[in-house]
Every structure is written in C-alpha cells, then in structure tokens.
Design a protein around this motif. Structure first.
Motif, PDB file in Angstrom:
ATOM      1  N   HIS A 195       0.835  -1.202   0.000  1.00 60.54           N
ATOM      2  CA  HIS A 195       0.000   0.000   0.000  1.00 60.54           C
ATOM      3  C   HIS A 195       0.872   1.255   0.000  1.00 60.54           C
ATOM      4  CE1 HIS A 195      -3.803  -2.135   0.936  1.00 60.54           C
ATOM      5  NE2 HIS A 195      -3.001  -2.967   1.577  1.00 60.54           N
TER       6      HIS A 195
ATOM      7  N   ASP B  44      -8.342   6.354   0.078  1.00 58.89           N
ATOM      8  CA  ASP B  44      -9.436   5.389   0.189  1.00 58.89           C
ATOM      9  C   ASP B  44      -9.541   4.828   1.603  1.00 58.89           C
ATOM     10  OD1 ASP B  44     -10.070   5.506  -2.589  1.00 58.89           O
ATOM     11  OD2 ASP B  44      -8.316   4.257  -2.987  1.00 58.89           O
TER      12      ASP B  44
ATOM     13  N   GLY C 116     -13.598   2.191   4.899  1.00 62.00           N
ATOM     14  CA  GLY C 116     -12.257   2.739   4.788  1.00 62.00           C
ATOM     15  C   GLY C 116     -11.755   3.430   6.039  1.00 62.00           C
TER      16      GLY C 116
ATOM     17  N   PHE D  69      -9.128  -4.024   1.276  1.00 60.31           N
ATOM     18  CA  PHE D  69      -8.559  -3.317   0.128  1.00 60.31           C
ATOM     19  C   PHE D  69      -7.303  -4.063  -0.319  1.00 60.31           C
ATOM     20  CE2 PHE D  69     -10.921  -0.201   2.521  1.00 60.31           C
ATOM     21  CZ  PHE D  69     -11.553   0.575   1.552  1.00 60.31           C
TER      22      PHE D  69
ATOM     23  N   LYS E 257      -5.001  -1.383  -4.477  1.00 63.35           N
ATOM     24  CA  LYS E 257      -6.305  -0.777  -4.698  1.00 63.35           C
ATOM     25  C   LYS E 257      -6.651   0.271  -3.652  1.00 63.35           C
ATOM     26  CE  LYS E 257      -8.183  -4.811  -7.074  1.00 63.35           C
ATOM     27  NZ  LYS E 257      -9.296  -5.785  -7.150  1.00 63.35           N
ATOM     28  N   ALA E 258      -5.663   0.628  -2.836  1.00 62.65           N
ATOM     29  CA  ALA E 258      -5.945   1.641  -1.820  1.00 62.65           C
ATOM     30  C   ALA E 258      -4.717   2.472  -1.553  1.00 62.65           C
ATOM     31  CB  ALA E 258      -6.407   0.975  -0.521  1.00 62.65           C
TER      32      ALA E 258
END
Length: 476
Positions: free
Chosen positions: A20, A254, A437, A469, A473-474
C-alpha cells in the motif's frame, strides 16, 4: 495514517510492506506518541511506558535493538513495611511469597497457572483479531478460562487470604487505568506475561523504540510528515475520502486509519454524537501525575521498578473512580532507570520517575493545586522510607492537562476508557469505523493500551485493511 503513535507506526509499516501507499501524518514534531522523554540538566526521564513486555512483538517487526532484562520484575513495599520482591522465575517467586505470607506460596503457583491459561485463551480469542471477526483457533473452554463475571478483586480473594497479596493482584488493574473492584478478572493474566516473558529495558530509554520504528518506516517507503495536524477526516455517509489538514491542504485516500483517542475522533475529526455517547458511557480510564526528580546521590538498594502501596486500597480507588479526586494516601510507582542505565543521569545522581494514578480531569478542579499534591506525594514517600529531603535538584511535573494537550487524550485519560464490568473489554471502540475505509488503532481502541497491545492492534488493523482493500487498490 492520522497519528504517529506506536499503533499507527506499526499499521503503517505493515501496510507499506504489503504494497500500500502510506502517508503518515503526525501533529507533533516527532513520532512515537507516548513513547516520549523529558530532559533537563543531563537527566532523562521516560514520560510513557517504563518497561517493555512481550518483546517478541517488536522483534517480529524487525526491531533488532539489544534489550536488558531487569533483575527484579518489581519490588513491592506494603504499608506495614513488609516487602515482596517479584522475581521472574515462578518457583523463586513462590518462595518469596511464602516468606512474606506463610502458606501462600502454593496459592501463588496456582494463581500463576491460572494466569497462563487465561493468557493462552486471550491470545486465541481477544488478541487474535478484530471483535467483528470470529476467532479461528478458539476453544470452547476459553470462555471459562478468563473467569467470566468475576472482577479482578474477586479473583484476588479467590486465590489469596493475605490482604497484601490481594493488593498486589489488584494493582494489575492500573495497567489498564481501571478499578480492580469493577475490572474483569482477565486482567489477572498480566503475571503470566511478566513471569514467562520477562520485563525488559531499552538502553537509552524506551523512547529509542520510536526511532527504531521510524527507521523501519523509512525503509518501507512510508511518507512521514510531522508537525502536520489533521483538522478533519473527509467522508460522506458511506465512505471516507481522505483528510483535511489544519492549513487547509486536502489529501485524498481510500483508507484512513485514526491513531487517535476515540473521543477525539468522534468528537472533532469525524463528529458522531451517537458513538461519542457510547464512548462516554464507558467512563474514562485513570490518568497520571508524574514527578520527574533529579536527585543527588544514589539510593542504596533501590530497584529499577518499585511500588509503594497505600494503606487502604479500597479508599484509594474510591477516590479515583467515584469521587474523582486524587487520593490523599496514594500508591506511588518509583522508577529509577539509572539502576540499569547510567546514561539517564549525571554521575553521582539518579533520575527518579514518581507516578501516581489520578482521575482523568483538569487539575484545576482538584481540591488543591498540583504543586500541593507534589508535596503530599513526597511526604508519603518519606513516610514509607524514601525520604528525598535535601537531595532534590529539581522536580518537574506532568499532569493530566499535559496528557490532554500533548496527545488529545480525553480528559488526560491514558488508556481512553476504563474496563468496568465483565463485558467491558468487548465494548471498547472497535477497530472498524462507521464509514468504509475508516479504522481505529491505539490505546483507546481494541485490544487496549500498553506497548504490546497497541502493537498488536496495529497488526490487527493492517490485516483488516489488507482484506478489505487488496494491495494496489488503496492509498492510506
């Protein structure tokens, strides 16, 4: 990541390692939260945790710093002048208990065996993940292992007849800022942590751990911004969208992990009156009144960690949690890191950290000002054999108002909410927030306060984000 305390740093580290993109925002000019220190005239004092337990939690993160195991877990002095020295080895500890109170040594071994079972059950259940995820390795017997429905004081009465040993057990409630006459018996698992895993000191002071974690964050590629206070979490009714800083800058994300006091989150950053009322209904944990004393000479025979008990523990906790006023006969923790680390004070002196549990409220509402309470604490110390008269270079104070101002702690509460009632551990603010989130980590959220627990909470939250997530994707 809003907040750079230990829980936030651990979450940020693990999320970055799993792929991330993480930005950590801390309003203070440094990381570490309550892993802080106070310096004056060559003396150094830890303002937060005084010892490290379960060091493997940090070893698993990659912290490789050499640690020192303290020679005695703690030295307890009771109001009648008797002393109990807590040794790590259970058999040696049982012999010490037997010396203090004949007939109680075997009872202590039984208590320690219970604490081990309670800790094992807690590791499979309470510490294993968020409260909204069924534990995978739980046993049906785990429910009974934690003595459900019994208070810590009730547990002490079950195992011990000697009132001094009951006082020793009840002290463990203060590790969570709670009242032993209302806190669940499960807090009695702490002796298994201390006697089976030891009590450790970080040379140079426990705040060095914050620097170690900061170095790991840099290696993992976390963007760290200090002196960057967050003014609000941006969200609609369904999900978070990022944060707004005090200077007006907006950062889109996010995922937002709030490493803040839950009352601060729901009272200011993302106002939610319903959840704020739920937090308030749990009641505040205790706060701390610190006397940071630069002392001439060395105190012969002083241990690294000492507890000087009050004469009436029930009255002491009644003052803290019912009358909400500092006790006039307080139990005093005495920490002397100079015993194991000469760097903490100039040659021929010692740095003493004196801690008294006090209510989480503004000291201006105390019956007397903090300076008067300082004098009372020093008088009580002298009465119990530690007379510092004529030896003090200075005494600096740290009060609940400082905790509130520095960390945004609710009324200066160290651990957020208190454990009050058999189900209170399950009523703490959850790690998952009310918007998609949004996550909570730190001492006021599950699983609770203290260095190992907030680090466990950081790992729990990182695993939740990874599940919700998947990597790539975050941005958090």
């Amino acid at each position: 990541m809003v907040g750079g305390g230990v829980g936030g740093m651990v979450s940020a580290l693990l999320l970055a390692r799993s792929g991330h993109e993480v930005t950590l925002l801390e309003r203070l000019p440094r990381l570490g939260g309550k892993l802080a220190e106070h310096r004056r005239d060559g003396f150094r004092f830890s303002l937060g945790p005084s010892l490290l337990t379960l060091p493997g939690v940090f070893r698993d993160l990659g912290v490789g710093r050499e640690l020192v195991e303290v020679r005695e877990l703690c030295r307890y002095r009771f109001a009648d002048g008797s002393v109990l020295t807590a040794h790590r080895d259970p058999d040696r500890m049982a012999r010490e208990v037997e010396r203090l109170a004949p007939g109680e040594g075997a009872r202590w071994l039984a208590f320690h065996a219970w604490a081990r079972r309670c800790l094992s059950a807690s590791a499979r259940t309470f510490f294993a993940g968020p409260l909204d995820r069924p534990p995978r390795a739980a046993h049906l017997s785990d429910l009974l292992a934690v003595a459900p429905g019994r208070t810590l004081a009730g547990l002490a009465r079950r195992f011990f007849r000697d009132p001094r040993l009951r006082q020793y057990v009840n002290r463990y409630a203060t590790y969570a800022g709670s009242d032993p006459y209302r806190a669940p018996a499960a807090l009695g698992c702490v002796p298994a942590i201390e006697h089976d895993h030891g009590a450790w000191y970080v040379p140079g002071g426990l705040p060095r751990l914050a620097g170690d974690l900061a170095a790991l964050l840099a290696e993992a590629g976390v963007e760290v911004r200090v002196s960057a206070p967050v003014d609000a979490i941006v969200a609609d009714r369904r999900r978070v969208g990022g944060v707004r800083l005090a200077d007006g800058e907006r950062i889109a994300a996010d995922v937002v992990v709030a490493n803040t006091d839950a009352a601060e989150l729901y009272g200011r950053l993302l106002p939610d009156r319903h959840r704020l009322r739920r937090v308030a209904a749990l009641g505040r944990s205790s706060s701390a009144f610190l006397l940071l004393a630069g002392v001439e000479g060395r105190t012969e025979g002083l241990a690294h960690h000492s507890i000087l008990f009050s004469a009436d523990q029930r009255a002491e906790f009644d003052a803290l949690f019912r009358r909400r006023t500092p006790s006039t006969d307080p139990t005093v923790y005495v920490g002397c890191a100079s015993v194991d680390d000469p760097s903490q004070a100039p040659a021929g002196t010692e740095a003493l950290t004196l801690l008294v549990n006090v209510p989480a409220r503004d000291p201006s509402r105390w019956p007397a000002p903090p300076e008067s309470y300082r004098d009372l604490v020093l008088e009580r110390l002298a009465e119990r054999g530690l007379d510092l008269a004529g030896r003090l270079r200075f005494v600096d104070l740290f009060t609940p108002a400082d905790l509130r101002g520095r960390y945004g702690a609710w009324g200066g509460a160290i651990y957020g909410t208190a454990y009050s009632g058999p189900l209170s551990p399950f009523r703490r603010p959850a790690n998952r927030g009310p918007r998609r989130g949004l996550y909570l980590v730190g001492g006021s959220a599950h699983p609770g306060g203290g260095l190992p627990l907030v680090a466990m909470g950081g790992r729990i939250v990182a695993s939740m984000v990874d599940e919700d997530f998947p990597t790539g994707k975050a941005a958090s």
